[in-house]
Design a protein around this motif. Structure first.
Motif, short mmCIF file in Angstrom:
data_model
loop_
_atom_site.label_atom_id
_atom_site.label_comp_id
_atom_site.label_asym_id
_atom_site.label_seq_id
_atom_site.Cartn_x
_atom_site.Cartn_y
_atom_site.Cartn_z
N UNK A 140 63.42 -9.42 19.73
CA UNK A 140 64.82 -9.76 19.97
C UNK A 140 65.75 -8.65 19.49
N UNK A 141 65.50 -8.14 18.31
CA UNK A 141 66.31 -7.03 17.78
C UNK A 141 66.16 -5.80 18.67
N UNK A 142 64.95 -5.55 19.15
CA UNK A 142 64.72 -4.39 20.01
C UNK A 142 65.48 -4.54 21.33
N UNK A 143 65.52 -5.75 21.87
CA UNK A 143 66.28 -5.99 23.11
C UNK A 143 67.77 -5.74 22.89
N UNK A 144 68.28 -6.18 21.75
CA UNK A 144 69.70 -5.99 21.43
C UNK A 144 70.03 -4.50 21.33
N UNK A 145 69.18 -3.76 20.63
CA UNK A 145 69.40 -2.32 20.47
C UNK A 145 69.30 -1.61 21.82
N UNK A 201 68.27 -12.91 10.83
CA UNK A 201 67.73 -14.02 10.04
C UNK A 201 66.33 -14.42 10.50
N UNK A 202 66.08 -14.36 11.79
CA UNK A 202 64.73 -14.69 12.31
C UNK A 202 63.71 -13.69 11.77
N UNK A 203 64.08 -12.42 11.73
CA UNK A 203 63.17 -11.40 11.19
C UNK A 203 62.95 -11.64 9.70
N UNK A 204 64.01 -11.92 8.98
CA UNK A 204 63.89 -12.18 7.54
C UNK A 204 62.94 -13.35 7.28
N UNK A 205 63.04 -14.40 8.10
CA UNK A 205 62.15 -15.57 7.94
C UNK A 205 60.69 -15.23 8.22
N UNK A 206 60.47 -14.31 9.15
CA UNK A 206 59.09 -14.04 9.61
C UNK A 206 58.46 -12.78 9.02
N UNK A 207 59.16 -12.08 8.16
CA UNK A 207 58.66 -10.79 7.69
C UNK A 207 57.42 -10.91 6.79
N UNK A 208 57.22 -12.03 6.14
CA UNK A 208 56.06 -12.19 5.27
C UNK A 208 54.75 -12.23 6.07
N UNK A 209 54.81 -12.78 7.27
CA UNK A 209 53.63 -12.82 8.14
C UNK A 209 54.07 -12.41 9.55
N UNK A 210 54.35 -11.11 9.72
CA UNK A 210 54.92 -10.64 10.98
C UNK A 210 53.94 -10.66 12.15
N UNK A 211 54.43 -11.06 13.29
CA UNK A 211 53.65 -11.02 14.53
C UNK A 211 53.98 -9.73 15.27
N UNK A 239 72.69 -5.55 14.85
CA UNK A 239 72.17 -6.73 15.55
C UNK A 239 72.90 -7.96 15.02
N UNK A 240 72.83 -9.04 15.78
CA UNK A 240 73.54 -10.25 15.36
C UNK A 240 72.79 -10.98 14.25
N UNK A 241 73.50 -11.85 13.57
CA UNK A 241 72.93 -12.59 12.43
C UNK A 241 71.71 -13.41 12.79
N UNK A 242 71.72 -14.16 13.90
CA UNK A 242 70.51 -14.94 14.23
C UNK A 242 69.25 -14.08 14.38
N UNK A 243 69.38 -12.92 15.00
CA UNK A 243 68.21 -12.03 15.16
C UNK A 243 67.74 -11.52 13.80
#
Length: 155
Positions: A123-128, A107-117, A101-105
């Motif tokens: 986005x990563x799933x769409x890319x895959x 990085x967004x997951x890395x930012x949100x992993x502490x309180x995941x929705x 997956x691309x870096x922005x996707x």
């Protein structure tokens, strides 16, 4: 014997799991209509995942399926636990089954992993999904796996 040959043998050995004897010719022919059709049939995802093993890219299907399961989790506590497992297995750099997956996707997951929705992996799933649809799916339709199913003798 290479792992990709082995998974073909297992798939077509009726005494192994019986999947190829259960899938109808009608369903097999539907798979060529669209990738979405393949992914929504009963046996399509199972057979397609076996094919992806021959391409050494079954992590894409595993990730996609994990995301589908993840989105259905209601409990916040369980969602956090499963999100961390998905992150550890597929997203983090050098993950055992790291997906492309691309870096922005990422990085967004890395930012949100502490309180995941429930949508944190969308986005990563769409890319895959796009990778599978554009790259592997056309090869699948010409593959030995698909051709054997399409042209096997009727019972």
């Amino acid at each position: 014997m290479s792992p990709n040959i082995c998974c073909l043998c297992k798939l077509f050995r009726e005494d192994e799991n019986g999947i190829t004897s259960k899938v109808s010719l009608e369903e097999v022919l539907q798979w060529s209509q669209s990738f979405e059709t393949l992914m929504t049939t009963k046996y399509g995802p199972i057979i397609y995942k076996s094919y992806l093993k021959t391409e050494y890219s079954d992590e894409n299907m595993e990730f996609w399926l994990a995301c589908e399961t993840y989105k259905k989790i209601e409990s916040r506590r369980k969602r956090i636990s499963v999100a961390r497992k998905i992150f550890k297995n597929y997203i983090q750099p050098q993950a055992p089954k790291e997906i492309n997956i691309d870096s922005p996707a990422r990085e967004a997951i890395i930012r949100n992993i502490q309180d995941p929705t429930q949508s944190c992996f969308d986005e990563a799933q769409k890319i895959v999904y796009m990778h599978m649809e554009r790259d592997s799916y056309p090869r699948f339709l010409g593959s030995e796996i698909y051709q054997k199913l399409k042209h096997r003798p009727s019972d």
